[in-house]
Structures are given as C-alpha cells and as structure tokens.
Design a protein around this motif. Structure first.
Motif, PDB file in Angstrom:
ATOM      1  N   ALA A   6     -41.673 166.749   7.694  1.00  0.00           N
ATOM      2  CA  ALA A   6     -41.792 165.666   8.667  1.00  0.00           C
ATOM      3  C   ALA A   6     -40.713 164.624   8.461  1.00  0.00           C
ATOM      4  CB  ALA A   6     -43.179 165.025   8.554  1.00  0.00           C
ATOM      5  N   ILE A   7     -40.378 164.389   7.203  1.00  0.00           N
ATOM      6  CA  ILE A   7     -39.310 163.431   6.910  1.00  0.00           C
ATOM      7  C   ILE A   7     -37.989 163.945   7.474  1.00  0.00           C
ATOM      8  CG2 ILE A   7     -37.998 162.338   5.048  1.00  0.00           C
ATOM      9  CD1 ILE A   7     -40.538 162.386   3.379  1.00  0.00           C
ATOM     10  N   VAL A   8     -37.759 165.249   7.297  1.00  0.00           N
ATOM     11  CA  VAL A   8     -36.523 165.830   7.823  1.00  0.00           C
ATOM     12  C   VAL A   8     -36.476 165.689   9.337  1.00  0.00           C
ATOM     13  CG1 VAL A   8     -35.199 167.955   8.052  1.00  0.00           C
ATOM     14  CG2 VAL A   8     -36.357 167.441   5.903  1.00  0.00           C
ATOM     15  N   VAL A   9     -37.605 166.001  10.002  1.00  0.00           N
ATOM     16  CA  VAL A   9     -37.651 165.919  11.463  1.00  0.00           C
ATOM     17  C   VAL A   9     -37.375 164.492  11.921  1.00  0.00           C
ATOM     18  CG1 VAL A   9     -39.164 166.131  13.471  1.00  0.00           C
ATOM     19  CG2 VAL A   9     -39.197 167.888  11.697  1.00  0.00           C
ATOM     20  N   ALA A  10     -37.834 163.535  11.144  1.00  0.00           N
ATOM     21  CA  ALA A  10     -37.615 162.138  11.523  1.00  0.00           C
ATOM     22  C   ALA A  10     -36.194 161.677  11.261  1.00  0.00           C
ATOM     23  CB  ALA A  10     -38.578 161.243  10.749  1.00  0.00           C
ATOM     24  N   GLY A  11     -35.330 162.599  10.839  1.00  0.00           N
ATOM     25  CA  GLY A  11     -33.937 162.244  10.624  1.00  0.00           C
ATOM     26  C   GLY A  11     -33.692 161.463   9.356  1.00  0.00           C
ATOM     27  N   GLY A  12     -34.643 161.493   8.416  1.00  0.00           N
ATOM     28  CA  GLY A  12     -34.454 160.806   7.139  1.00  0.00           C
ATOM     29  C   GLY A  12     -34.785 159.331   7.180  1.00  0.00           C
ATOM     30  N   ALA A  13     -35.146 158.801   8.347  1.00  0.00           N
ATOM     31  CA  ALA A  13     -35.392 157.363   8.442  1.00  0.00           C
ATOM     32  C   ALA A  13     -36.580 156.940   7.588  1.00  0.00           C
ATOM     33  CB  ALA A  13     -35.636 156.979   9.901  1.00  0.00           C
ATOM     34  N   GLY A  14     -37.652 157.753   7.597  1.00  0.00           N
ATOM     35  CA  GLY A  14     -38.825 157.409   6.795  1.00  0.00           C
ATOM     36  C   GLY A  14     -38.519 157.412   5.311  1.00  0.00           C
ATOM     37  N   ALA A  15     -37.766 158.427   4.867  1.00  0.00           N
ATOM     38  CA  ALA A  15     -37.420 158.517   3.444  1.00  0.00           C
ATOM     39  C   ALA A  15     -36.572 157.323   3.026  1.00  0.00           C
ATOM     40  CB  ALA A  15     -36.668 159.817   3.166  1.00  0.00           C
ATOM     41  N   TYR A  16     -35.663 156.953   3.890  1.00  0.00           N
ATOM     42  CA  TYR A  16     -34.798 155.825   3.560  1.00  0.00           C
ATOM     43  C   TYR A  16     -35.600 154.525   3.485  1.00  0.00           C
ATOM     44  CZ  TYR A  16     -30.694 152.801   3.642  1.00  0.00           C
ATOM     45  OH  TYR A  16     -29.741 151.875   3.334  1.00  0.00           O
ATOM     46  N   ALA A  17     -36.562 154.351   4.414  1.00  0.00           N
ATOM     47  CA  ALA A  17     -37.394 153.148   4.393  1.00  0.00           C
ATOM     48  C   ALA A  17     -38.223 153.081   3.116  1.00  0.00           C
ATOM     49  CB  ALA A  17     -38.312 153.131   5.617  1.00  0.00           C
ATOM     50  N   LEU A  18     -38.774 154.229   2.706  1.00  0.00           N
ATOM     51  CA  LEU A  18     -39.555 154.271   1.475  1.00  0.00           C
ATOM     52  C   LEU A  18     -38.686 153.970   0.265  1.00  0.00           C
ATOM     53  CD1 LEU A  18     -42.289 154.924   0.149  1.00  0.00           C
ATOM     54  CD2 LEU A  18     -41.543 157.309   0.019  1.00  0.00           C
ATOM     55  N   TYR A  19     -37.504 154.548   0.268  1.00  0.00           N
ATOM     56  CA  TYR A  19     -36.556 154.311  -0.828  1.00  0.00           C
ATOM     57  C   TYR A  19     -36.231 152.824  -0.946  1.00  0.00           C
ATOM     58  CZ  TYR A  19     -31.878 154.130  -2.944  1.00  0.00           C
ATOM     59  OH  TYR A  19     -30.779 153.806  -3.702  1.00  0.00           O
ATOM     60  N   ARG A  20     -35.962 152.191   0.194  1.00  0.00           N
ATOM     61  CA  ARG A  20     -35.616 150.778   0.192  1.00  0.00           C
ATOM     62  C   ARG A  20     -36.806 149.918  -0.230  1.00  0.00           C
ATOM     63  NH1 ARG A  20     -31.181 148.993   3.003  1.00  0.00           N
ATOM     64  NH2 ARG A  20     -31.835 146.986   2.147  1.00  0.00           N
ATOM     65  N   GLY A  38     -36.853 152.348 -17.372  1.00  0.00           N
ATOM     66  CA  GLY A  38     -36.306 153.198 -16.325  1.00  0.00           C
ATOM     67  C   GLY A  38     -37.028 152.989 -15.008  1.00  0.00           C
ATOM     68  N   ARG A  39     -36.819 153.920 -14.103  1.00  0.00           N
ATOM     69  CA  ARG A  39     -37.386 153.790 -12.761  1.00  0.00           C
ATOM     70  C   ARG A  39     -37.877 155.154 -12.311  1.00  0.00           C
ATOM     71  NH1 ARG A  39     -32.388 155.132 -14.432  1.00  0.00           N
ATOM     72  NH2 ARG A  39     -31.391 156.530 -12.967  1.00  0.00           N
ATOM     73  N   ALA A  40     -38.647 155.140 -11.248  1.00  0.00           N
ATOM     74  CA  ALA A  40     -39.174 156.387 -10.712  1.00  0.00           C
ATOM     75  C   ALA A  40     -38.027 157.316 -10.307  1.00  0.00           C
ATOM     76  CB  ALA A  40     -40.053 156.100  -9.499  1.00  0.00           C
ATOM     77  N   PRO A  41     -38.188 158.625 -10.518  1.00  0.00           N
ATOM     78  CA  PRO A  41     -37.124 159.553 -10.123  1.00  0.00           C
ATOM     79  C   PRO A  41     -36.914 159.554  -8.622  1.00  0.00           C
ATOM     80  CG  PRO A  41     -39.109 160.749 -10.762  1.00  0.00           C
ATOM     81  CD  PRO A  41     -39.325 159.321 -11.144  1.00  0.00           C
ATOM     82  N   ALA A  42     -35.694 159.785  -8.215  1.00  0.00           N
ATOM     83  CA  ALA A  42     -35.356 159.762  -6.788  1.00  0.00           C
ATOM     84  C   ALA A  42     -36.055 160.860  -6.009  1.00  0.00           C
ATOM     85  CB  ALA A  42     -33.842 159.898  -6.625  1.00  0.00           C
ATOM     86  N   SER A  43     -36.500 161.901  -6.699  1.00  0.00           N
ATOM     87  CA  SER A  43     -37.113 163.033  -6.003  1.00  0.00           C
ATOM     88  C   SER A  43     -38.529 162.752  -5.538  1.00  0.00           C
ATOM     89  CB  SER A  43     -37.122 164.271  -6.917  1.00  0.00           C
ATOM     90  OG  SER A  43     -37.830 164.005  -8.118  1.00  0.00           O
ATOM     91  N   TRP A  44     -39.160 161.666  -6.046  1.00  0.00           N
ATOM     92  CA  TRP A  44     -40.501 161.351  -5.566  1.00  0.00           C
ATOM     93  C   TRP A  44     -40.413 160.804  -4.151  1.00  0.00           C
ATOM     94  CZ3 TRP A  44     -43.044 158.290 -10.184  1.00  0.00           C
ATOM     95  CH2 TRP A  44     -43.313 159.187 -11.207  1.00  0.00           C
ATOM     96  N   GLY A  45     -41.283 161.314  -3.303  1.00  0.00           N
ATOM     97  CA  GLY A  45     -41.278 160.848  -1.926  1.00  0.00           C
ATOM     98  C   GLY A  45     -42.494 160.046  -1.550  1.00  0.00           C
ATOM     99  N   GLY A  46     -43.353 159.738  -2.551  1.00  0.00           N
ATOM    100  CA  GLY A  46     -44.558 158.976  -2.250  1.00  0.00           C
ATOM    101  C   GLY A  46     -45.619 159.783  -1.560  1.00  0.00           C
ATOM    102  N   GLY A  47     -45.577 161.139  -1.719  1.00  0.00           N
ATOM    103  CA  GLY A  47     -46.553 161.987  -1.054  1.00  0.00           C
ATOM    104  C   GLY A  47     -47.817 162.150  -1.849  1.00  0.00           C
ATOM    105  N   GLU A  48     -48.630 163.186  -1.458  1.00  0.00           N
ATOM    106  CA  GLU A  48     -49.894 163.446  -2.106  1.00  0.00           C
ATOM    107  C   GLU A  48     -49.655 164.035  -3.484  1.00  0.00           C
ATOM    108  OE1 GLU A  48     -52.814 162.709  -0.724  1.00  0.00           O
ATOM    109  OE2 GLU A  48     -51.802 161.924   1.018  1.00  0.00           O
ATOM    110  N   PRO A  49     -50.617 163.857  -4.434  1.00  0.00           N
ATOM    111  CA  PRO A  49     -50.502 164.494  -5.723  1.00  0.00           C
ATOM    112  C   PRO A  49     -50.556 165.999  -5.562  1.00  0.00           C
ATOM    113  CG  PRO A  49     -52.222 162.809  -5.713  1.00  0.00           C
ATOM    114  CD  PRO A  49     -51.800 163.010  -4.313  1.00  0.00           C
ATOM    115  N   GLY A  50     -49.961 166.715  -6.514  1.00  0.00           N
ATOM    116  CA  GLY A  50     -50.019 168.169  -6.493  1.00  0.00           C
ATOM    117  C   GLY A  50     -48.878 168.756  -5.713  1.00  0.00           C
ATOM    118  N   VAL A  51     -49.022 170.028  -5.362  1.00  0.00           N
ATOM    119  CA  VAL A  51     -47.953 170.739  -4.688  1.00  0.00           C
ATOM    120  C   VAL A  51     -48.560 171.762  -3.757  1.00  0.00           C
ATOM    121  CG1 VAL A  51     -47.745 172.583  -6.392  1.00  0.00           C
ATOM    122  CG2 VAL A  51     -45.743 171.919  -5.089  1.00  0.00           C
TER     123      VAL A  51
END
Length: 452
Positions: free
Chosen positions: A191-205, A168-181
């Motif tokens: 911050a990802i939202v403020v950036a218009g999703g561009a950062g999240a999309y780049a990480l996803y790709r 399988g593969r990493a779940p889509a909900s992981w954003g590559g952030g810090e461990p924990g919550v």
C-alpha cells in the motif's frame, strides 16, 4: 522513477523498491500457494525477517503469551521511542536452541540493537555493547525477572527501561506496521508503494521529528547544569593565587596548572560542539580531569601528600575529588557506600545532610539522582568506568548510571539501528540459557556467561 519517489531519501527509495518486489512475490504466492499448514512457517529466518520490519514478533505457537493487541501496543511503544529494541516471543522448541538463539537471531537480523527474547517460560536479553552496556542489560534483566508477572508485564517493563537507555535510533527498515510477519505486513508495504512513497516519507519525518524533539528537550536540561559546572570551574581558576613564574614554582606545578587550564578550555570547546545529550559526557570528563589537576597543584604548593586519583564527590562533583568513602542512604533507601569530599564526609559523620547538587525539575529543585534519566550522560562523565552499579538503586537515575551513556564505550562498535550483517562482537550475544543463569535465582540475567 515517479517524481514523488525521487524526492524521498535514498534509504526510503531502496525500501520502497524492496517492498514492491516483495508485493509482486506475495501476489504469486497467494494466487498459487497450496492450503496453509496448521502453523505459519517459523524458525530463525522467519523471526529475523519480521524483526527487520517491526520491533515485535510473536510466533503463532506462542500467541497466548502475548496476544495480538498487546503485541501491537508494545510495538507502537518501541516505534514511538525510536530506539533499536527488538522483542521476540517464541516457543521452546528445537528451532530455537537455547545455546545459540541470541547469536543466530542477531546474525540474521543484522542490525545493532537490544534483543529481548521470551523463550517458553524464560526471559533474557542481550545487546551490542555500544547500544547498551553489559552491566545495564544484566541489571535490567535481573530487575524484570525479580519483578515477575506475566509475559506482557515483563516485556513492557523491560521495554520501558530499554527505550530510555538504548543508544542509537530505530532502524530505517521499520515501517510502523503490525508486529510479526506475513501477508498482512507485505500488503501494508504494498500500500505504501501504491501511494507513491508519500506515506512512508511522512512516517519517516514524523519519527525523526519526535526523536529530535525529545533529544533537544534532554539537551536543554543538560546545558543548564553543565554550564553551571563550567562556570564554577572557571571561578576556581580565577581565585587561584598561582603564577608560573612565582618563587618556589617548579615544572611539576606548572604542568598541573597547564592541565587545569587546558581542561577548562577543552570543556568549553566540547560543550560548544555538543549536538546530542550523550555528548556532554566528554565535557564532564574534562572538568573532572581539571579539578584533579588543581587538587594536585594545591598539594604540591603546601607540601601535602599528593592526592589519590579518586572519583569526584558523589554529592556534588563541583566539590572536587573525593577523599574517602562514606555510608549514606537516600531518603527511604538502603545504605550504600559513596565517595565524598572532606566537607561532606564530615557532615555525614555528624549526622547532617551533605551539600548535594540539585537541579531544576517539574517538581522544583531535586538532587540530581532524583531528577530522571536526562542527567545520566552528565553523571557518566564524572563517574564512568564502573562506578558502583547498585549505588543509586531506588532513585530516579538508578540503573541508568550503568546504562550506555554512563558505561558504554564512546567510539567502538556500530550505532544502534545500523545495519552490520554478521559483523558484530559475538561476546555481546554469547550463549543462551545455560546452567547457573539468571532464571530461578541465578545472577539476574547472566550476560557474560550466556546464562538464562
């Protein structure tokens, strides 16, 4: 919706919407919440929420076992591998009952994967059976336990192997952030939202590209060895001096011949359709079936006893079905029992080296069992169904022959990283730290009985 958000894949659009709502909720909490308690809120709900966002969670009360920098490095290792491996470091407390902590956590996270927990001084892991087989988890946990070391060493040792073996593969909900919550994670999401999703999309790709590149490299290595197997079997068919209409041919012989031809065509067809490394298991399964049909046909034609359905020759599956088990040891390794063809059995009995299958590696030609994990799907098709988990202990392929590409069901259960909620097989996660488990000299992991 802004144009940048519309361009994102639907799962990321959903994630961004959720993060935006979470950021708004956080803002209200930060502005109006009372002073924090000595420890952040804990419990299964908190752990599960954290693991849906990042692969590693450390309870504040257990932070001495896995300090933040080491937790971050472990999370990055898992994210870079792109596999659904979840790690939690928890204190031994009533909030995390040993008997049910795995089932509770898997239910709350809701994602198929491999779950490793350090609970107080104890360590264990469970997994959805399609993501990693019970044998693979049991063997890996036992190895980690016996190796010892502190929490950081044990978790890194487990993750290094689990990242290679898990399907399988990493779940889509992981954003590559810090461990924990907590607030940091939500602010990062904001911050990802403020950036218009561009950062999240780049990480996803980027993560998607890394996974694809790794899979392609493994598949390229497998294609060479599997194509050699298909060619060798085709040459056997060409050399076969049998005609269905020849004198003495009966229906049983013709069936054997047809099965061999069908297996050859099936192997070629399935190889042409291969998209992922694990797909080659079906190809070598077909070749093994075809070689047994040829062995049966040969026995019928000569009047010899029909062959027993056995595993192929361990040293080189192209030699056909094995005829007996022999004692053999790899260089520097302990003796073990392996299935061998008649020719290799005779060589071993005479103290000679068997004619082992070699494949190309960065260090030159090596026996396939020393060539690394890429060959586990190839071996799984020949030796699947429970071949001697300890057979290759001490070799590079080693425990991977009891991993998912080798022993896990091919078409049952969710893929790793898939959201399933509470719809999963509880037998995969049954129990916790019971008596007679792997800690302190038990069975080395004790998955089936829920032992710790």
């Amino acid at each position: 919706m802004p144009a940048t958000t519309r361009a994102l894949p639907r799962p990321l659009q959903t994630l961004i919407t959720v993060l935006a709502a979470a950021l708004i909720a956080l803002a209200g909490t930060v502005l109006f919440a009372p002073a924090p308690a000595a420890h952040a809120a804990t419990g299964i709900d908190t752990v599960a929420e954290a693991l849906r966002k990042s692969p590693v969670y450390v309870d504040p009360r257990a932070s001495a076992q896995l300090p933040p920098a080491e937790a971050e490095a472990l999370a990055k290792k898992i994210e870079d591998a792109g596999k659904p491996v979840f790690v939690a470091v928890l204190p031994e407390s009533a909030e995390f009952p040993k008997a049910t902590v795995f089932q509770d956590l898997r239910t709350k996270v809701g994602i198929a994967g491999v779950y490793a927990i350090r609970l107080g001084d104890a360590f264990n892991a469970h997994a959805d059976s399609k993501v990693m087989s019970r044998n693979a988890v049991r063997n890996l946990v036992g190895t980690v336990q016996r190796s010892g070391g502190d929490t950081t060493a044990m978790l890194n040792s487990f993750v290094d192997q689990a990242d290679r073996q898990a399907r399988g593969r990493a779940p889509a909900s992981w954003g590559g952030g810090e461990p924990g919550v907590g607030a940091t994670g939500l602010i990062t999401g904001g911050a990802i939202v403020v950036a218009g999703g561009a950062g999240a999309y780049a990480l996803y790709r980027r993560n998607k590209r890394k996974r694809e590149e790794r899979e392609q490299a493994e598949l390229d290595a497998l294609r060479v060895v599997v194509d050699e197997d298909i060619t060798a079997f085709g040459e056997e068919l060409d050399r076969l001096d049998f005609h269905p209409s020849e004198p003495g041919a009966d229906d049983a012989m013709r069936r054997d011949y047809e099965e061999a031809l069908d297996a050859y065509e099936e192997a070629k067809s399935k190889m042409a359709a291969v998209n992922h490394p694990q797909d080659v298991t079906a190809v070598t399964e077909a070749l093994d079936k075809g070689r047994f049909a040829l062995a049966t046909l040969a026995a019928r034609r000569t009047g010899a006893p029909l062959p027993e359905r056995r595993l192929p020759c361990f040293f080189d599956p192209r030699h056909g079905p094995s005829v007996q088990d022999v004692q053999w040891a790899p260089p520097g390794g302990a003796p073990r029992t392996v299935p061998a063809c008649a020719a290799d059995a005779a060589r071993v009995a005479d103290g000679e080296e068997p004619l082992s299958r070699t494949v190309q590696t960065a260090d030159g030609r090596q026996p396939y069992w020393n060539a690394g994990p890429a060959y586990a799907p190839w071996a799984g098709g020949y030796f699947g169904g429970g071949l001697l988990p300890g057979l290759l202990v001490g070799t590079a392929l080693g425990g991977l022959l009891s991993g998912p590409a080798y022993a896990a069901p091919a078409d049952t259960g969710p893929d790793g990283g898939d959201w399933t909620g509470s719809d999963y097989n509880p037998d995969d996660y049954g129990g916790g730290w019971g008596d007679g488990g792997g800690f302190g000299g038990g069975d080395g992991g004790g998955f089936g009985g829920g032992d710790w």
